[in-house]
Design a protein around this motif. Structure first.
Motif, PDB file in Angstrom:
ATOM      1  N   MET A  49      -2.403  -3.119  -4.066  1.00 16.55           N
ATOM      2  CA  MET A  49      -3.321  -2.001  -3.779  1.00 16.55           C
ATOM      3  C   MET A  49      -2.889  -1.266  -2.516  1.00 16.55           C
ATOM      4  O   MET A  49      -3.025  -0.046  -2.426  1.00 16.55           O
ATOM      5  CB  MET A  49      -4.760  -2.502  -3.610  1.00 16.55           C
ATOM      6  CG  MET A  49      -5.556  -2.577  -4.899  1.00 16.55           C
ATOM      7  SD  MET A  49      -5.525  -1.091  -5.922  1.00 16.55           S
ATOM      8  CE  MET A  49      -6.075   0.168  -4.823  1.00 16.55           C
ATOM      9  N   ALA A  50      -2.360  -2.003  -1.564  1.00 17.68           N
ATOM     10  CA  ALA A  50      -1.880  -1.363  -0.337  1.00 17.68           C
ATOM     11  C   ALA A  50      -0.695  -0.455  -0.651  1.00 17.68           C
ATOM     12  O   ALA A  50      -0.601   0.652  -0.112  1.00 17.68           O
ATOM     13  CB  ALA A  50      -1.497  -2.424   0.697  1.00 17.68           C
ATOM     14  N   PHE A  51       0.198  -0.891  -1.518  1.00 14.92           N
ATOM     15  CA  PHE A  51       1.322  -0.033  -1.900  1.00 14.92           C
ATOM     16  C   PHE A  51       0.836   1.199  -2.661  1.00 14.92           C
ATOM     17  O   PHE A  51       1.359   2.299  -2.470  1.00 14.92           O
ATOM     18  CB  PHE A  51       2.358  -0.800  -2.737  1.00 14.92           C
ATOM     19  CG  PHE A  51       3.607  -1.106  -1.967  1.00 14.92           C
ATOM     20  CD1 PHE A  51       4.438  -0.099  -1.514  1.00 14.92           C
ATOM     21  CD2 PHE A  51       3.951  -2.414  -1.683  1.00 14.92           C
ATOM     22  CE1 PHE A  51       5.587  -0.376  -0.792  1.00 14.92           C
ATOM     23  CE2 PHE A  51       5.096  -2.708  -0.965  1.00 14.92           C
ATOM     24  CZ  PHE A  51       5.913  -1.690  -0.514  1.00 14.92           C
ATOM     25  N   TRP A  52      -0.159   1.028  -3.530  1.00 10.95           N
ATOM     26  CA  TRP A  52      -0.699   2.178  -4.256  1.00 10.95           C
ATOM     27  C   TRP A  52      -1.263   3.197  -3.280  1.00 10.95           C
ATOM     28  O   TRP A  52      -1.068   4.400  -3.441  1.00 10.95           O
ATOM     29  CB  TRP A  52      -1.810   1.747  -5.204  1.00 10.95           C
ATOM     30  CG  TRP A  52      -1.366   0.979  -6.406  1.00 10.95           C
ATOM     31  CD1 TRP A  52      -0.080   0.706  -6.793  1.00 10.95           C
ATOM     32  CD2 TRP A  52      -2.204   0.374  -7.379  1.00 10.95           C
ATOM     33  NE1 TRP A  52      -0.089  -0.022  -7.940  1.00 10.95           N
ATOM     34  CE2 TRP A  52      -1.382  -0.242  -8.321  1.00 10.95           C
ATOM     35  CE3 TRP A  52      -3.579   0.290  -7.526  1.00 10.95           C
ATOM     36  CZ2 TRP A  52      -1.886  -0.931  -9.429  1.00 10.95           C
ATOM     37  CZ3 TRP A  52      -4.081  -0.395  -8.617  1.00 10.95           C
ATOM     38  CH2 TRP A  52      -3.251  -0.998  -9.559  1.00 10.95           C
ATOM     39  N   THR A  53      -1.967   2.720  -2.259  1.00 10.08           N
ATOM     40  CA  THR A  53      -2.554   3.599  -1.254  1.00 10.08           C
ATOM     41  C   THR A  53      -1.469   4.210  -0.381  1.00 10.08           C
ATOM     42  O   THR A  53      -1.506   5.404  -0.068  1.00 10.08           O
ATOM     43  CB  THR A  53      -3.574   2.809  -0.403  1.00 10.08           C
ATOM     44  OG1 THR A  53      -4.560   2.243  -1.276  1.00 10.08           O
ATOM     45  CG2 THR A  53      -4.236   3.689   0.634  1.00 10.08           C
ATOM     46  N   LEU A  54      -0.483   3.396  -0.011  1.00 10.53           N
ATOM     47  CA  LEU A  54       0.612   3.873   0.832  1.00 10.53           C
ATOM     48  C   LEU A  54       1.381   5.009   0.140  1.00 10.53           C
ATOM     49  O   LEU A  54       1.790   5.968   0.790  1.00 10.53           O
ATOM     50  CB  LEU A  54       1.556   2.714   1.162  1.00 10.53           C
ATOM     51  CG  LEU A  54       2.607   2.952   2.227  1.00 10.53           C
ATOM     52  CD1 LEU A  54       1.982   3.393   3.545  1.00 10.53           C
ATOM     53  CD2 LEU A  54       3.431   1.678   2.430  1.00 10.53           C
ATOM     54  N   GLU A  55       1.538   4.912  -1.167  1.00  9.72           N
ATOM     55  CA  GLU A  55       2.185   5.998  -1.916  1.00  9.72           C
ATOM     56  C   GLU A  55       1.448   7.318  -1.700  1.00  9.72           C
ATOM     57  O   GLU A  55       2.062   8.346  -1.419  1.00  9.72           O
ATOM     58  CB  GLU A  55       2.214   5.663  -3.413  1.00  9.72           C
ATOM     59  CG  GLU A  55       2.666   6.804  -4.292  1.00  9.72           C
ATOM     60  CD  GLU A  55       2.339   6.600  -5.756  1.00  9.72           C
ATOM     61  OE1 GLU A  55       2.185   7.619  -6.461  1.00  9.72           O
ATOM     62  OE2 GLU A  55       2.214   5.444  -6.220  1.00  9.72           O
ATOM     63  N   PHE A  56       0.129   7.294  -1.782  1.00 12.88           N
ATOM     64  CA  PHE A  56      -0.665   8.507  -1.606  1.00 12.88           C
ATOM     65  C   PHE A  56      -0.606   9.005  -0.169  1.00 12.88           C
ATOM     66  O   PHE A  56      -0.544  10.208   0.076  1.00 12.88           O
ATOM     67  CB  PHE A  56      -2.116   8.267  -2.037  1.00 12.88           C
ATOM     68  CG  PHE A  56      -2.335   8.377  -3.518  1.00 12.88           C
ATOM     69  CD1 PHE A  56      -1.565   7.669  -4.419  1.00 12.88           C
ATOM     70  CD2 PHE A  56      -3.328   9.193  -4.011  1.00 12.88           C
ATOM     71  CE1 PHE A  56      -1.768   7.776  -5.784  1.00 12.88           C
ATOM     72  CE2 PHE A  56      -3.543   9.315  -5.376  1.00 12.88           C
ATOM     73  CZ  PHE A  56      -2.756   8.597  -6.268  1.00 12.88           C
ATOM     74  N   VAL A  57      -0.631   8.075   0.794  1.00 12.58           N
ATOM     75  CA  VAL A  57      -0.519   8.464   2.202  1.00 12.58           C
ATOM     76  C   VAL A  57       0.819   9.164   2.431  1.00 12.58           C
ATOM     77  O   VAL A  57       0.878  10.220   3.072  1.00 12.58           O
ATOM     78  CB  VAL A  57      -0.670   7.242   3.140  1.00 12.58           C
ATOM     79  CG1 VAL A  57      -0.325   7.612   4.573  1.00 12.58           C
ATOM     80  CG2 VAL A  57      -2.087   6.669   3.059  1.00 12.58           C
ATOM     81  N   ALA A  88       6.654   1.835  -4.385  1.00 13.88           N
ATOM     82  CA  ALA A  88       7.706   1.700  -3.359  1.00 13.88           C
ATOM     83  C   ALA A  88       8.886   2.604  -3.698  1.00 13.88           C
ATOM     84  O   ALA A  88       9.444   3.268  -2.818  1.00 13.88           O
ATOM     85  CB  ALA A  88       8.159   0.247  -3.255  1.00 13.88           C
ATOM     86  N   THR A  89       9.235   2.662  -4.970  1.00 17.25           N
ATOM     87  CA  THR A  89      10.341   3.514  -5.405  1.00 17.25           C
ATOM     88  C   THR A  89       9.977   4.986  -5.262  1.00 17.25           C
ATOM     89  O   THR A  89      10.813   5.804  -4.880  1.00 17.25           O
ATOM     90  CB  THR A  89      10.732   3.175  -6.864  1.00 17.25           C
ATOM     91  OG1 THR A  89      10.934   1.766  -6.969  1.00 17.25           O
ATOM     92  CG2 THR A  89      11.994   3.876  -7.283  1.00 17.25           C
ATOM     93  N   LYS A  90       8.717   5.307  -5.521  1.00 18.63           N
ATOM     94  CA  LYS A  90       8.275   6.694  -5.355  1.00 18.63           C
ATOM     95  C   LYS A  90       8.300   7.087  -3.882  1.00 18.63           C
ATOM     96  O   LYS A  90       8.667   8.212  -3.540  1.00 18.63           O
ATOM     97  CB  LYS A  90       6.879   6.889  -5.943  1.00 18.63           C
ATOM     98  CG  LYS A  90       6.483   8.349  -6.041  1.00 18.63           C
ATOM     99  CD  LYS A  90       5.216   8.537  -6.845  1.00 18.63           C
ATOM    100  CE  LYS A  90       4.856  10.002  -6.969  1.00 18.63           C
ATOM    101  NZ  LYS A  90       3.593  10.189  -7.709  1.00 18.63           N
ATOM    102  N   ILE A  91       7.945   6.181  -2.995  1.00 20.22           N
ATOM    103  CA  ILE A  91       8.026   6.447  -1.555  1.00 20.22           C
ATOM    104  C   ILE A  91       9.478   6.718  -1.165  1.00 20.22           C
ATOM    105  O   ILE A  91       9.766   7.629  -0.385  1.00 20.22           O
ATOM    106  CB  ILE A  91       7.423   5.278  -0.736  1.00 20.22           C
ATOM    107  CG1 ILE A  91       5.904   5.232  -0.942  1.00 20.22           C
ATOM    108  CG2 ILE A  91       7.772   5.413   0.746  1.00 20.22           C
ATOM    109  CD1 ILE A  91       5.239   3.958  -0.443  1.00 20.22           C
ATOM    110  N   CYS A  92      10.413   5.972  -1.753  1.00 15.08           N
ATOM    111  CA  CYS A  92      11.841   6.216  -1.500  1.00 15.08           C
ATOM    112  C   CYS A  92      12.235   7.623  -1.948  1.00 15.08           C
ATOM    113  O   CYS A  92      13.027   8.298  -1.279  1.00 15.08           O
ATOM    114  CB  CYS A  92      12.702   5.184  -2.217  1.00 15.08           C
ATOM    115  SG  CYS A  92      12.551   3.526  -1.540  1.00 15.08           S
TER     116      CYS A  92
END
Length: 181
Positions: A49-57, A88-92
């Motif tokens: 859930m933290a990664f899901w939120t981090l993607e949006f941030v 994580a890949t989307k953040i990349c």
């Protein structure tokens, strides 16, 4: 005792509105450091859930994420949960696009290398299609700076093309068309 952010993550779900609410909370309360710590701690119960939120941030305020890029580079090869790998890949991908822009984020050579290596691994490993698509898109952007990536990417996409779903084929066709220009 759970923190305010941990409680927010526990009450969140996969729906976009829920993830956006958690994202807005993180931005408003300046909780990105705690969010990154949770996301990068694979054993934390709210890691996904933290990664899901981090993607949006990162989609809204990527510059807030700059202090945590090295930590992302460290955790990328260790991720095993598909639900964390995709964001994580989307953040990349966000980082690659920003790194390519004039006034964007500047990644160090080592950060670029670590991200590129992790993306290539994701592309050749058994991953869900969404993670592979973001990996190929990010690699394409990095290929504008490093020619060798285009050759590697083209080879992987052509080789893997017959073995994947329609969604993968569609995305790879799009990237291959750009690579062949």
């Amino acid at each position: 005792m759970l923190t305010e952010l941990e409680l927010k993550l526990l009450e969140s779900d996969a729906h976009r509105t829920s993830r956006m609410s958690a994202c807005n909370f993180v931005i408003r309360k300046e909780k990105i450091e705690e969010l990154a710590q949770i996301a990068f701690n694979i054993s934390h119960k709210s890691h996904v859930m933290a990664f899901w939120t981090l993607e949006f941030v990162c989609e809204k305020k990527l510059k807030m994420f700059v202090p945590f890029i090295d930590s992302l580079c460290e955790v990328l090869p260790k991720l095993t949960d598909d639900s964390a790998i995709r964001p994580a890949t989307k953040i990349c991908y966000f980082l690659a696009k920003s790194n390519h822009r004039k006034n964007g984020i500047t990644l160090s050579h080592e950060q670029e290398h670590n991200i590129i290596e992790a993306l290539i691994d994701r592309l050749i490993q058994e991953e869900k299609v969404a993670a592979k698509v973001y990996a190929m898109k990010a690699l394409f952007v990095f290929g504008k700076k490093y020619d060798w990536i285009n050759n590697e990417l083209k080879e992987i996409l052509v080789q893997d093309f017959p073995n994947h779903s329609a969604a993968y084929k569609s995305a790879s066709k799009h990237i291959l068309k750009k690579l062949n220009k």
